[in-house]
Design an enzyme around this catalytic site. Sequence first.
Site, mmCIF file in Angstrom:
data_model
loop_
_atom_site.group_PDB
_atom_site.id
_atom_site.type_symbol
_atom_site.label_atom_id
_atom_site.label_comp_id
_atom_site.label_asym_id
_atom_site.label_seq_id
_atom_site.Cartn_x
_atom_site.Cartn_y
_atom_site.Cartn_z
ATOM 1 N N GLU A 83 -9.738 -2.378 5.828
ATOM 2 C CA GLU A 83 -10.404 -2.149 7.104
ATOM 3 C C GLU A 83 -11.585 -3.109 7.265
ATOM 4 O OE1 GLU A 83 -9.202 -0.148 9.267
ATOM 5 O OE2 GLU A 83 -8.190 1.534 8.273
ATOM 6 N N HIS A 106 -7.151 -5.099 10.732
ATOM 7 C CA HIS A 106 -6.965 -4.823 9.301
ATOM 8 C C HIS A 106 -5.641 -5.398 8.800
ATOM 9 C CE1 HIS A 106 -5.106 -0.655 10.370
ATOM 10 N NE2 HIS A 106 -4.144 -1.298 9.737
ATOM 11 N N ASN A 165 -7.434 -3.206 14.793
ATOM 12 C CA ASN A 165 -8.809 -3.638 14.528
ATOM 13 C C ASN A 165 -8.841 -4.836 13.581
ATOM 14 O OD1 ASN A 165 -8.089 -2.501 12.113
ATOM 15 N ND2 ASN A 165 -9.686 -0.935 12.068
ATOM 16 N N ASP A 208 0.819 -1.220 0.000
ATOM 17 C CA ASP A 208 0.000 0.000 0.000
ATOM 18 C C ASP A 208 0.848 1.264 0.000
ATOM 19 O OD1 ASP A 208 0.986 -0.402 2.585
ATOM 20 O OD2 ASP A 208 -0.975 -0.732 3.484
HETATM 21 C C1 GLP Z 1 -0.847 0.318 8.960
HETATM 22 C C2 GLP Z 1 -0.391 -0.392 7.686
HETATM 23 C C3 GLP Z 1 -0.475 -1.882 7.832
HETATM 24 C C4 GLP Z 1 0.179 -2.304 9.120
HETATM 25 C C5 GLP Z 1 -0.581 -1.756 10.295
HETATM 26 C C6 GLP Z 1 0.089 -2.070 11.628
HETATM 27 O O1 GLP Z 1 -2.136 0.816 8.908
HETATM 28 N N1 GLP Z 1 -1.057 0.002 6.491
HETATM 29 O O2 GLP Z 1 0.138 -2.488 6.707
HETATM 30 O O3 GLP Z 1 0.205 -3.696 9.213
HETATM 31 O O4 GLP Z 1 -0.720 -0.360 10.177
HETATM 32 O O5 GLP Z 1 1.188 -1.230 11.815
HETATM 33 P P1 GLP Z 1 2.357 -1.499 12.822
HETATM 34 O O6 GLP Z 1 3.126 -2.630 12.259
HETATM 35 O O7 GLP Z 1 3.143 -0.230 12.867
HETATM 36 O O8 GLP Z 1 1.715 -1.815 14.117
#
Ligand code: GLP
Length: 234
Positions: A135, A130, A128, A62
Amino acid sequence: MKIIVMKNASELGKQAFDLLAKAVDEGAKTLGLATGSSPVELYQEIAASQLDFSQMTSVNLDEYVGLSPENPQSYHYFMNKHLFQYKPFKRSYLPDGQAKDIQAECGRYNQILAENPVDLQVLGIGQNGHIAFNEPGTPFDSVTHEVALTESTIKANARFFDSIDEVPKSAICMGIANIMAAKEIILLAKGESKAKAIKAMVEGPVTTDVPASVLQKHPNVTVVADQAAASLLK
Ligand code: GLP
């Protein structure tokens, strides 16, 4: 789903590295990569290793809409900083967050994914449930699309920006069907804030309310969690 619990983040990074190195050793040509704090230790292990990606392809999950690759909060910037500067790939793809026509960019990205099937996908998980920016409520048959970020995700990601108003409101993101098409998936989770999501993903029903729960249907998923993230598992 295979679950490996490690005692801390650094051990988690080493374990994830071993899985990735094995896949590369067995012939993986295309890696699906993720941003966020979850894969940082994995990328450190890769940077310090002998692995050579110069004949391989990477595709990222993304990118925020509106951020240039030079913006330190963009996922382009993140990938260069944590991985690509140390281990360049022959080709690295990320969605273009500055594309004039976002719809066309999503189509282009789906085409890239069709031409470069992912052998191993690295994933994090949101609080959550995702995956990437898919989402709760995202259909399981979704492909690359523009996503409006939820309030909770905007809040969670605000820590990386000077103020919450600077967090982009949308992103271009691989869909759940794109992610499920990977031959193998490694999902990384660190910290207590992920414990509920991990429990719902592993032990709950498969439901679009918890996007990561779809991974129960994938034939080759390994979850590597630290003790805190795994703490609510039975
Ligand atoms: C973001 C990213 C995800 C990621 C998630 C968790 O929203 N788009 O790809 O897995 O957050 O982030 P983190 O690894 O910093 O906890």
